[in-house]
Design a protein around this motif. Structure first.
Motif, short mmCIF file in Angstrom:
data_model
loop_
_atom_site.label_atom_id
_atom_site.label_comp_id
_atom_site.label_asym_id
_atom_site.label_seq_id
_atom_site.Cartn_x
_atom_site.Cartn_y
_atom_site.Cartn_z
N ILE A 170 0.83 -1.20 0.00
CA ILE A 170 0.00 0.00 0.00
C ILE A 170 0.87 1.25 0.00
O ILE A 170 0.61 2.21 -0.76
N ILE A 208 -7.30 -2.84 0.75
CA ILE A 208 -6.47 -2.00 -0.11
C ILE A 208 -7.31 -0.92 -0.78
O ILE A 208 -6.89 0.24 -0.87
N SER A 211 -7.92 2.19 1.01
CA SER A 211 -6.80 3.13 0.96
C SER A 211 -6.77 3.90 -0.34
O SER A 211 -5.77 4.55 -0.66
#
Length: 293
Positions: A170, A208, A211
């Motif tokens: 990330i 993910i 984010s």
């Protein structure tokens, strides 16, 4: 260089693999706004030392020659990239010196060049650095690469350290505005394993995407012709030219004897056509320990 600052440490021997590794640090150093440190290690009592000592007369002349080469390389890199470069010459066993300097300099990452050979194990220095470094180690083969990072490949299994690998993927994706491809390799016909892998893939993808990173997830079945999961992963990389980095754990489970690097991790490091970020799972492995300061 201030001891409290981070840097990217590059092991350098002036061979093509290590020079390629330097090239791969430029964008990352700019994005992180940190300096590069080039480290050359003189091994005690090795063949090259004896050879160069005969050529230059004594060890002092050898060191001066290396300093001149490092300084020329430093000036070339600074001129081309605009990045501040420091140089260090160490003496001793290469892996010991690299690991010690990485801690002394608060290295956020270690970059190392590696060659593609027919041997079944990676080089001794790379092997020892990869399995014990407290920061991620990115190994680079002697080839050219895309300038930047478009897609990160994240192979996942069912081990407990998956979260650390996801966290690093990330952070790198954020830096480069890259996508993440998650894959899991199914090696058995067990329905429970398939179900668990699919659940983990979905959870990882959702995490993910929270984010704000574009992410895809895919379960790939290992065929009878595949020797192991590493072979499946390497083929997947070759089939997807947009992949510019793969993130792996070098010790897939707690309790694995740390004198040996997992055979499939070795295969990926040795043969992958893209740079490989290797992470040893421990408390220091989270990116907040390095990128958040």
């Amino acid at each position: 260089m201030d001891k409290g600052k981070h840097c990217i440490l590059v092991g350098i021997d002036f061979g093509k693999p290590s020079l390629t590794a330097i090239e791969q640090t430029f964008n990352l150093a700019r994005l992180l706004k940190i300096e590069l440190t080039l480290l050359y290690v003189i091994e005690e009592n090795d063949f090259l030392k004896r050879f160069f000592s005969q050529r230059y007369g004594n060890e002092s002349e050898l060191i001066r020659s290396i300093e001149m080469e490092l300084n020329a390389l430093k000036q070339e890199i600074e001129g081309r990239s605009g990045i501040k470069v420091n140089t260090v010459i160490g003496k001793g066993k290469p892996h010991d010196v690299i690991l010690k300097k990485a801690e002394e300099l608060n290295a956020v990452m270690i970059f190392m060049g590696t060659t593609n050979s027919d041997e079944k194990i990676v080089g001794t220095t790379t092997h020892k650095v990869v399995r014990t470094a407290k920061c991620p180690v990115i190994t680079v083969r002697a080839e050219t690469y895309h300038d930047g990072c478009r897609t990160i490949l994240l192979p996942l299994d069912l081990t407990a350290q998956t979260r650390q690998k996801i966290a690093w993927a990330i952070e790198i994706a954020r830096l480069y505005a890259a996508n993440i491809k998650i894959i899991s390799v199914l090696s058995s016909t067990d329905d429970e394993t398939r179900q668990n892998l699919n659940i983990q893939l979905k959870q990882a993808r959702n995490f993910i995407e929270l984010s704000q990173i574009s992410c895809s997830a895919e379960l790939i079945e290992k065929s009878p012709n595949d020797a192991n999961q590493a072979q499946v992963i390497l083929r997947y990389i070759d089939q997807h030219p947009e992949i510019d980095l793969i993130v792996i754990m070098t010790q897939p489970e707690e309790g694995v004897v740390n004198y040996f690097l997992d055979a499939e991790a070795q295969q990926i490091i040795r043969s992958a056509s893209v740079p490989v970020m290797s992470i040893v799972p421990h408390e220091f492995s989270y990116p907040s320990k390095w990128l958040g300061e």
